[in-house]
Design a protein around this motif. Structure first.
Motif, PDB file in Angstrom:
ATOM      1  N   ASP A 128      86.424  32.073 -10.704  1.00 34.95           N
ATOM      2  CA  ASP A 128      85.494  32.379  -9.617  1.00 34.95           C
ATOM      3  C   ASP A 128      85.781  31.527  -8.387  1.00 34.95           C
ATOM      4  OD1 ASP A 128      83.018  33.438  -8.383  1.00 34.95           O
ATOM      5  OD2 ASP A 128      82.256  31.422  -8.718  1.00 34.95           O
ATOM      6  N   TRP A 129      86.041  30.232  -8.583  1.00 36.20           N
ATOM      7  CA  TRP A 129      86.321  29.342  -7.452  1.00 36.20           C
ATOM      8  C   TRP A 129      87.637  29.707  -6.777  1.00 36.20           C
ATOM      9  CZ3 TRP A 129      84.732  23.831  -9.546  1.00 36.20           C
ATOM     10  CH2 TRP A 129      83.336  23.775  -9.637  1.00 36.20           C
ATOM     11  N   MET A 130      88.642  30.127  -7.553  1.00 38.27           N
ATOM     12  CA  MET A 130      89.910  30.559  -6.967  1.00 38.27           C
ATOM     13  C   MET A 130      89.704  31.784  -6.077  1.00 38.27           C
ATOM     14  SD  MET A 130      92.804  28.937  -7.546  1.00 38.27           S
ATOM     15  CE  MET A 130      93.466  27.651  -8.598  1.00 38.27           C
ATOM     16  N   ASN A 131      88.897  32.719  -6.544  1.00 35.43           N
ATOM     17  CA  ASN A 131      88.610  33.898  -5.741  1.00 35.43           C
ATOM     18  C   ASN A 131      87.878  33.529  -4.451  1.00 35.43           C
ATOM     19  OD1 ASN A 131      89.810  35.858  -7.397  1.00 35.43           O
ATOM     20  ND2 ASN A 131      87.970  36.075  -8.664  1.00 35.43           N
ATOM     21  N   ARG A 132      86.958  32.577  -4.551  1.00 32.48           N
ATOM     22  CA  ARG A 132      86.230  32.151  -3.353  1.00 32.48           C
ATOM     23  C   ARG A 132      87.144  31.375  -2.405  1.00 32.48           C
ATOM     24  NH1 ARG A 132      81.344  29.625  -6.547  1.00 32.48           N
ATOM     25  NH2 ARG A 132      81.268  28.213  -4.756  1.00 32.48           N
ATOM     26  N   LEU A 133      88.085  30.613  -2.965  1.00 31.94           N
ATOM     27  CA  LEU A 133      89.036  29.906  -2.121  1.00 31.94           C
ATOM     28  C   LEU A 133      89.918  30.899  -1.368  1.00 31.94           C
ATOM     29  CD1 LEU A 133      90.216  27.226  -1.172  1.00 31.94           C
ATOM     30  CD2 LEU A 133      91.679  27.219  -3.201  1.00 31.94           C
ATOM     31  N   PHE A 134      90.306  31.987  -2.032  1.00 33.18           N
ATOM     32  CA  PHE A 134      91.064  33.036  -1.336  1.00 33.18           C
ATOM     33  C   PHE A 134      90.229  33.654  -0.223  1.00 33.18           C
ATOM     34  CE2 PHE A 134      91.249  37.715  -1.111  1.00 33.18           C
ATOM     35  CZ  PHE A 134      92.398  37.821  -0.350  1.00 33.18           C
ATOM     36  N   ALA A 135      88.943  33.923  -0.510  1.00 34.78           N
ATOM     37  CA  ALA A 135      88.073  34.523   0.510  1.00 34.78           C
ATOM     38  C   ALA A 135      87.946  33.612   1.723  1.00 34.78           C
ATOM     39  CB  ALA A 135      86.699  34.819  -0.086  1.00 34.78           C
TER      40      ALA A 135
ATOM     41  N   GLN B 221      89.941  44.127 -16.249  1.00 33.67           N
ATOM     42  CA  GLN B 221      89.313  43.162 -15.353  1.00 33.67           C
ATOM     43  C   GLN B 221      90.259  41.994 -15.082  1.00 33.67           C
ATOM     44  OE1 GLN B 221      85.388  42.136 -16.527  1.00 33.67           O
ATOM     45  NE2 GLN B 221      85.214  40.387 -15.141  1.00 33.67           N
ATOM     46  N   ASP B 222      90.266  41.540 -13.808  1.00 33.90           N
ATOM     47  CA  ASP B 222      91.195  40.482 -13.450  1.00 33.90           C
ATOM     48  C   ASP B 222      90.796  39.174 -14.105  1.00 33.90           C
ATOM     49  OD1 ASP B 222      88.907  40.301 -11.863  1.00 33.90           O
ATOM     50  OD2 ASP B 222      89.965  39.175 -10.310  1.00 33.90           O
ATOM     51  N   GLU B 223      91.793  38.310 -14.295  1.00 38.66           N
ATOM     52  CA  GLU B 223      91.583  37.024 -14.932  1.00 38.66           C
ATOM     53  C   GLU B 223      92.108  35.928 -14.021  1.00 38.66           C
ATOM     54  OE1 GLU B 223      92.657  36.538 -19.042  1.00 38.66           O
ATOM     55  OE2 GLU B 223      92.415  38.663 -19.469  1.00 38.66           O
ATOM     56  N   LEU B 224      92.114  34.703 -14.535  1.00 41.58           N
ATOM     57  CA  LEU B 224      92.548  33.558 -13.754  1.00 41.58           C
ATOM     58  C   LEU B 224      93.967  33.723 -13.201  1.00 41.58           C
ATOM     59  CD1 LEU B 224      92.154  30.699 -12.675  1.00 41.58           C
ATOM     60  CD2 LEU B 224      92.748  29.825 -14.950  1.00 41.58           C
ATOM     61  N   PRO B 225      94.963  34.185 -13.976  1.00 41.09           N
ATOM     62  CA  PRO B 225      96.308  34.356 -13.392  1.00 41.09           C
ATOM     63  C   PRO B 225      96.327  35.288 -12.185  1.00 41.09           C
ATOM     64  CG  PRO B 225      96.415  34.468 -15.785  1.00 41.09           C
ATOM     65  CD  PRO B 225      94.958  34.485 -15.427  1.00 41.09           C
ATOM     66  N   ASP B 226      95.464  36.303 -12.177  1.00 42.98           N
ATOM     67  CA  ASP B 226      95.424  37.217 -11.042  1.00 42.98           C
ATOM     68  C   ASP B 226      94.898  36.515  -9.797  1.00 42.98           C
ATOM     69  OD1 ASP B 226      96.238  39.448 -12.672  1.00 42.98           O
ATOM     70  OD2 ASP B 226      94.214  39.476 -13.481  1.00 42.98           O
ATOM     71  N   ALA B 227      93.862  35.689  -9.958  1.00 38.23           N
ATOM     72  CA  ALA B 227      93.318  34.956  -8.817  1.00 38.23           C
ATOM     73  C   ALA B 227      94.350  33.983  -8.246  1.00 38.23           C
ATOM     74  CB  ALA B 227      92.052  34.203  -9.240  1.00 38.23           C
ATOM     75  N   ILE B 228      95.094  33.310  -9.125  1.00 34.88           N
ATOM     76  CA  ILE B 228      96.148  32.392  -8.673  1.00 34.88           C
ATOM     77  C   ILE B 228      97.240  33.159  -7.937  1.00 34.88           C
ATOM     78  CG2 ILE B 228      97.949  30.802  -9.470  1.00 34.88           C
ATOM     79  CD1 ILE B 228      96.073  30.055 -11.788  1.00 34.88           C
ATOM     80  N   THR B 229      97.628  34.321  -8.473  1.00 35.65           N
ATOM     81  CA  THR B 229      98.680  35.135  -7.854  1.00 35.65           C
ATOM     82  C   THR B 229      98.254  35.622  -6.478  1.00 35.65           C
ATOM     83  OG1 THR B 229      99.433  35.844 -10.049  1.00 35.65           O
ATOM     84  CG2 THR B 229     100.123  37.171  -8.165  1.00 35.65           C
ATOM     85  N   ILE B 230      97.019  36.075  -6.358  1.00 31.40           N
ATOM     86  CA  ILE B 230      96.527  36.577  -5.073  1.00 31.40           C
ATOM     87  C   ILE B 230      96.554  35.478  -4.021  1.00 31.40           C
ATOM     88  CG2 ILE B 230      94.418  37.296  -3.880  1.00 31.40           C
ATOM     89  CD1 ILE B 230      93.745  38.998  -6.299  1.00 31.40           C
TER      90      ILE B 230
ATOM     91  N   MET C  56      98.897  27.879 -16.037  1.00 33.97           N
ATOM     92  CA  MET C  56      97.681  28.678 -15.904  1.00 33.97           C
ATOM     93  C   MET C  56      97.922  29.988 -15.162  1.00 33.97           C
ATOM     94  SD  MET C  56      94.822  25.769 -15.078  1.00 33.97           S
ATOM     95  CE  MET C  56      94.502  24.448 -16.251  1.00 33.97           C
ATOM     96  N   HIS C  57      99.061  30.117 -14.498  1.00 31.63           N
ATOM     97  CA  HIS C  57      99.353  31.338 -13.750  1.00 31.63           C
ATOM     98  C   HIS C  57      99.906  32.445 -14.638  1.00 31.63           C
ATOM     99  CE1 HIS C  57     103.094  29.331 -14.302  1.00 31.63           C
ATOM    100  NE2 HIS C  57     103.808  30.161 -13.570  1.00 31.63           N
ATOM    101  N   THR C  58     100.167  32.131 -15.903  1.00 28.31           N
ATOM    102  CA  THR C  58     100.751  33.135 -16.808  1.00 28.31           C
ATOM    103  C   THR C  58      99.895  33.418 -18.039  1.00 28.31           C
ATOM    104  OG1 THR C  58     102.025  31.409 -17.945  1.00 28.31           O
ATOM    105  CG2 THR C  58     103.106  32.552 -16.118  1.00 28.31           C
ATOM    106  N   LEU C  59      99.017  32.494 -18.425  1.00 32.38           N
ATOM    107  CA  LEU C  59      98.266  32.646 -19.674  1.00 32.38           C
ATOM    108  C   LEU C  59      97.032  33.505 -19.466  1.00 32.38           C
ATOM    109  CD1 LEU C  59      97.908  31.840 -22.651  1.00 32.38           C
ATOM    110  CD2 LEU C  59      96.526  29.923 -21.850  1.00 32.38           C
ATOM    111  N   ARG C  60      96.970  34.608 -20.187  1.00 32.47           N
ATOM    112  CA  ARG C  60      95.784  35.467 -20.177  1.00 32.47           C
ATOM    113  C   ARG C  60      95.083  35.338 -21.520  1.00 32.47           C
ATOM    114  NH1 ARG C  60      95.718  39.137 -16.007  1.00 32.47           N
ATOM    115  NH2 ARG C  60      97.644  39.237 -14.792  1.00 32.47           N
ATOM    116  N   LEU C  61      93.764  35.144 -21.461  1.00 27.10           N
ATOM    117  CA  LEU C  61      93.011  34.959 -22.699  1.00 27.10           C
ATOM    118  C   LEU C  61      92.470  36.268 -23.240  1.00 27.10           C
ATOM    119  CD1 LEU C  61      90.991  31.727 -21.832  1.00 27.10           C
ATOM    120  CD2 LEU C  61      93.221  31.943 -22.913  1.00 27.10           C
ATOM    121  N   GLY C  62      92.383  37.264 -22.381  1.00 24.67           N
ATOM    122  CA  GLY C  62      91.817  38.532 -22.834  1.00 24.67           C
ATOM    123  C   GLY C  62      90.355  38.424 -23.165  1.00 24.67           C
TER     124      GLY C  62
END
Length: 561
Positions: free
Chosen positions: A338-345, A391-400, A378-384
């Protein structure tokens, strides 16, 4: 209470006898409060919660609520549940009043200093180490010192300090005396902080802030007070109080005495020693929103500490795919997501400001954060762990965030860092959904221009998987929320379909040429009279029946059949 006379700027009035007269009433009031708490068996904070419960009882009072000041016993008698609570309040505010009176004498008219001198810092240390009792140790053996000898020792210490700097040692000494004698009741510590902020005492205020955060997060009872439903805005309110200590008379270019970064660092240091689930509590979430709008670097500091916490508590092994996680790790990873997404915003909405050299430290700290995420995998590990597979996960937020910085800014010093991260990620068709939604806020023309700019930047560095994911997300977002007239919508949709098709051709069609005949691919656009022709090569080939790319069947498998 009668306020004592104001201080002389040079400190000549702070004689050793005057210092003793100032400290004596403060010591006596501290001893009275300590004796009362010991006799009445009060805790350092109000015992309003169950020691072995993980949930707060319904309608339980907030444990960090202030006891009101009993300026009129009749007025406040209805508030206090017990007579001893009223007496406790009276004793606490008596100590705080004596402390304020002392500071009025030592610091009343002295101008504030944005940065303390080296001599002042030495005086802070001296004040914190002035002996308070007649009991000490020598060569590992406890010994009792006569009170008269103790007074002579204290007077000797103050005699060696120049009069102008004595006020620093007195304030530090007085606070040390209060905290050493009195239990750390929240109302006491919080009121002392108010007093120190009003006098601009940075050193003492930092110490009290650390104590308050320990009471809120590191309480020996469970659950911690900060998790009470009544304290959702506690940290945000405490931050507002902290920055209010900055004097408006200070020069605008001067460093603030009480900065957001100092407060955030104190919170981070406390969270690092607390239970992991507290990162996901509502009070921390509300506090992070207050920080992100005032100081980007401090917000990044929060993310950086959370990244370290996740790594320290659960060592991430890159490339292992989905793993079982305990609920605490999943919860704080969701918070980081969530914080990564807000940092992108934030970075996307302030692109023009961040391009200014004066805001360059913000970019530096963000890229260092991304590099730390990469080093921890953390940019590659998906927990599912998401309720929906798409639904997007932490790696997607880092990639964006990494893609946005790479495309938007000219960062020659950091391009290798960002590119290394982007080359290692494995995007899914929905990875860039949030980025595309940001592009889609403007007109259709602006949307296509932004999309083509991002696509070109990815193609230059052969990031073809990311490029294909970007176009797929763009088509999906546009179809769900189309903009413009029906004719324009159809035109943009056809352009996006062509873009998806071309991106897939670049990705799946790359490889060594072979002798297979050319395959006709149906044109997706009305503008295309003829179909696309290309030669299948590498490990993928176009399947006419299903209309998509599939992996080529090895020749030896065909012979077996």
């Amino acid at each position: 209470m009668t306020i004592c006379s104001a201080t002389d700027a040079n400190g000549s009035h702070l004689t050793t006898s005057r210092i003793n007269r100032l400290l004596r009433p403060l010591r006596n009031k501290c001893l009275s409060l300590s004796k009362f708490l010991t006799t009445a068996r009060h805790g350092a904070s109000r015992s309003t919660y169950l020691p072995h419960s993980q949930d707060w009882p319904l309608e339980s009072p907030p444990p960090l609520a202030h006891l009101p000041q009993p300026s009129s016993a009749t007025r406040w008698r209805l508030y206090f549940d017990r007579a001893e609570d009223l007496e406790l309040s009276r004793l606490i505010y008596a100590v705080c009043g004596a402390f304020r009176c002392l500071l009025q004498v030592t610091h009343g008219t002295v101008p504030r200093e944005s940065i303390p001198s080296l001599a002042a810092m030495c005086c802070f240390v001296v004040g914190e180490n002035v002996p308070l009792s007649g009991t000490g140790t020598r060569d590992g053996q406890e010994e009792t010192v006569n009170e008269d000898e103790l007074m002579k020792l204290v007077e000797g210490i103050y005699d060696t300090i120049p009069t102008y700097y004595r006020r620093h040692s007195i304030a530090s000494h007085a606070l040390f005396l209060v905290l050493e004698i009195c239990p750390h009741h929240h109302t006491l510590v919080s009121t002392l902080l108010d007093t120190c902020l009003s006098f601009g005492l940075v050193h003492e205020s930092r110490r009290l802030l650390s104590l308050i955060l320990q009471i809120a997060f590191l309480s020996t009872t469970a659950p911690p007070p900060i998790t009470h439903p009544g304290h959702v805005s506690y940290l945000a309110d405490l931050l507002a109080k902290w920055v209010s200590g900055n004097n408006d008379t200070m020069p605008s270019r001067a460093l603030p005495l009480f900065s957001v970064s100092t407060f955030s660092r104190a919170v981070v240091d406390t969270l690092a020693r607390s239970d992991v689930p507290l990162w996901a509590c509502k009070a921390v979430s509300r506090f992070s929103r207050s920080v992100e709008v005032t100081d980007i670097d401090s917000f990044v500091t929060l993310l950086d500490s959370l990244v370290d916490t996740i790594h320290d508590r659960h060592l991430v092994q890159p490339g292992k795919g989905k793993e079982k996680e305990n609920l605490d790790i999943v919860a704080i990873r969701d918070r980081l997501h969530d914080w990564m997404n807000r940092l992108f915003a934030i970075s996307a909405s302030t692109s023009a400001a961040l391009s200014d050299e004066s805001r360059r430290p913000d970019i530096d700290s963000i890229i260092m954060l991304l590099d730390r995420c990469r080093s921890y995998g953390m940019h590659t590990l998906r927990l599912g762990a998401s309720p929906q597979p798409s639904q997007d996960e932490l790696p997607d937020a880092i990639t964006i965030l990494a893609t946005h910085l790479h495309v938007t800014y000219s960062l020659a010093d950091y391009d290798s860092c960002l590119l290394n991260l982007l080359r290692e990620v494995s995007p899914i068709p929905t990875t860039f959904t949030r980025l595309v939604e940001h592009m889609h806020r403007g007109s259709a023309q602006d949307f296509m221009m932004s999309l083509q700019q991002s696509s070109s930047a990815l193609q230059v560095h052969k990031l073809l998987q990311l490029d294909a994911s970007l176009w797929a997300c763009a088509l999906r977002v546009f179809e769900s929320t189309p903009k413009g007239t029906s004719k324009e919508i159809q035109r943009i949709k056809l352009l996006l379909i062509d873009g998806v098709d071309e991106a897939e051709h670049r990705l799946f069609g790359a490889g060594l040429p072979d002798s297979s005949p050319a395959v006709r691919l149906p044109g997706q656009s009305k503008r295309s009279c003829d179909g696309h022709h290309r030669k299948p090569s590498g490990e993928w080939e176009w399947e006419e029946m299903v209309g998509c790319w599939i992996r080529k069947t090895p020749s030896h498998m065909k012979k077996k059949r």
